[in-house]
Design an enzyme around this catalytic site. Structure first.
Site, PDB file in Angstrom:
ATOM      1  N   LYS A 293       0.821  -1.215   0.000  1.00 13.02           N
ATOM      2  CA  LYS A 293       0.000   0.000   0.000  1.00 13.02           C
ATOM      3  C   LYS A 293       0.849   1.256   0.000  1.00 13.02           C
ATOM      4  O   LYS A 293       0.482   2.264  -0.600  1.00 13.02           O
ATOM      5  CB  LYS A 293      -0.957  -0.004   1.193  1.00 13.02           C
TER       6      LYS A 293
ATOM      7  N   LYS B 292      -6.322 -11.850  -9.626  1.00 14.98           N
ATOM      8  CA  LYS B 292      -7.516 -12.008  -8.802  1.00 14.98           C
ATOM      9  C   LYS B 292      -8.623 -11.055  -9.276  1.00 14.98           C
ATOM     10  O   LYS B 292      -8.327  -9.943  -9.695  1.00 14.98           O
ATOM     11  CB  LYS B 292      -7.121 -11.665  -7.355  1.00 14.98           C
TER      12      LYS B 292
ATOM     13  N   LYS C 236     -11.956  -5.500  -6.765  1.00 11.20           N
ATOM     14  CA  LYS C 236     -12.886  -4.382  -6.802  1.00 11.20           C
ATOM     15  C   LYS C 236     -12.219  -3.130  -7.343  1.00 11.20           C
ATOM     16  O   LYS C 236     -12.881  -2.159  -7.648  1.00 11.20           O
ATOM     17  CB  LYS C 236     -13.559  -4.133  -5.438  1.00 11.20           C
TER      18      LYS C 236
END
Ligand code: TRP
Length: 334
Positions: free
Chosen positions: A115, A197, A200
């Site tokens: 992140k 994957k 979202k």
């Protein structure tokens, strides 16, 4: 234990639109576990602001997520469904636990590194101490089990280490939680790139099926799903696109890959993709209808929010008072 049941805690962030992968990989499991455990399912909005958010959007998404929990089948009378920010114990315990967590431990967290690289302009202290808040979420309710994805296992390990460290100093204060990794295994991958994957935050909206996608959109995305030129429906790593579609089909229908492969024996990809799409629609449509019903009933949802925040606060405060006493904070005068 609460009401003779083991305690379960899990949470999701209301950032981005939830995908079919989130449903099949997490929410669906939560519903399956909700009879066996005393469950706390939180919308973890404190975690969300570690990344910059538009306040109006965050508020809207948080409510949508809470509504979705209910629509997916979590009964808010039996499961404690609430906003993390409505229970101040999360932040209070997080502070105390941060004094029992080492910089070195947090420095090793791979999600922090990822992140920090992604949000290089906003590497704030909250992003760094994010796992401590997650430990507080879990330990606050003396949780026995925590359903999490593989990507959160490192945080759960840290939670266990911090709890054990605290217990070693002050006696048996915290229950040591175990991870619950869902049995319905297969990870759902992107429809456009089966090596990635289903996410979202995918830039290509055709890669993900969102939980609120309408039937036409779902069918279109399935029809456009990337496959291969081998023209055979088999369950093999050499055909990752087909394998992913089979996984989706099986997770939605409850069939095994063997059964599905037999069913589509000799059929073309076009027909196969349609069948996958229809199966997805049959799982998502009832949830979407229920979301729309629930959205009309503002009073009902408001009551769920209020009552469950009170219930969560009750259990949270029990743990918090004990911890505060252990570390030496003065007793409250009543
Ligand atoms: N960090 C988790 C995620 O992004 C969400 C989360 C916050 C969580 N607190 C938790 C999950 C406690 C399980 C238990 O997926």
């Amino acid at each position: 234990m609460i009401n003779d049941k083991k305690v379960l805690f899990s949470g999701m962030q209301a950032t981005g639109n939830l995908t079919l992968g989130n449903y099949l990989g997490a929410l669906k499991n939560w519903v399956a576990l909700s009879d066996e455990y005393e469950c706390f399912y939180s919308v973890v909005d404190l975690h969300s602001i570690t990344v910059r958010q538009d306040p109006a959007v965050l508020r809207k998404r948080a409510r949508a997520l809470l509504t979705l929990y209910i629509a997916a089948g979590l009964d808010p009378e039996k499961n404690c469904i609430y906003y993390q920010s409505h229970v101040s114990g999360h932040a209070e315990l997080s502070w105390i636990l941060s004094c029992f967590t080492y910089m070195g431990e947090l420095n090793r967290m791979t999600q922090f590194k990822d992140k920090a690289a992604k949000h290089a302009d906003n590497i704030n202290a909250g992003l760094f101490t994010y796992p401590v808040l997650m430990a507080a979420d879990i330990l606050l309710f003396q949780s026995d089990v925590v359903p999490v994805g593989i990507d959160q296992m490192q945080h759960l390990e840290l939670t266990r280490d911090v709890a054990q460290r605290f217990n070693a100093i002050y006696g048996d204060v915290f229950t040591i939680p175990e991870a619950y990794i869902g049995k319905t295994g297969a990870k759902i991958m992107s429809l456009q790139d089966p090596a990635k994957k289903m996410s979202k935050s995918d830039e290509n909206p055709n890669g993900s099926i969102y939980l609120m996608d309408d039937p036409d959109t779902i069918m279109r995305k399935c029809k456009r799903a990337v496959t291969d030129s081998m023209a055979q429906i088999v369950y093999s790593d050499e055909q990752p696109g087909v394998k992913n579609l089979l996984n989706i089909y099986c997770a939605c229908s409850g069939k095994t890959p063997d059964e599905a492969v037999k069913e589509f024996d000799g059929k073309g990809y076009g027909e196969f993709k349609m069948a996958v799409g229809e199966e997805v629609v049959s799982v998502l449509k009832p949830i979407q209808d229920r979301v729309k019903e629930l959205e009309k009933d503002k009073v009902y949802i408001d009551n769920v929010i209020k009552n469950n925040a009170e219930k969560a606060s009750y259990y949270a405060n029990k743990t918090l008072r004990k911890v505060q006493k252990k570390v030496g904070f003065p007793e409250r005068i009543r």
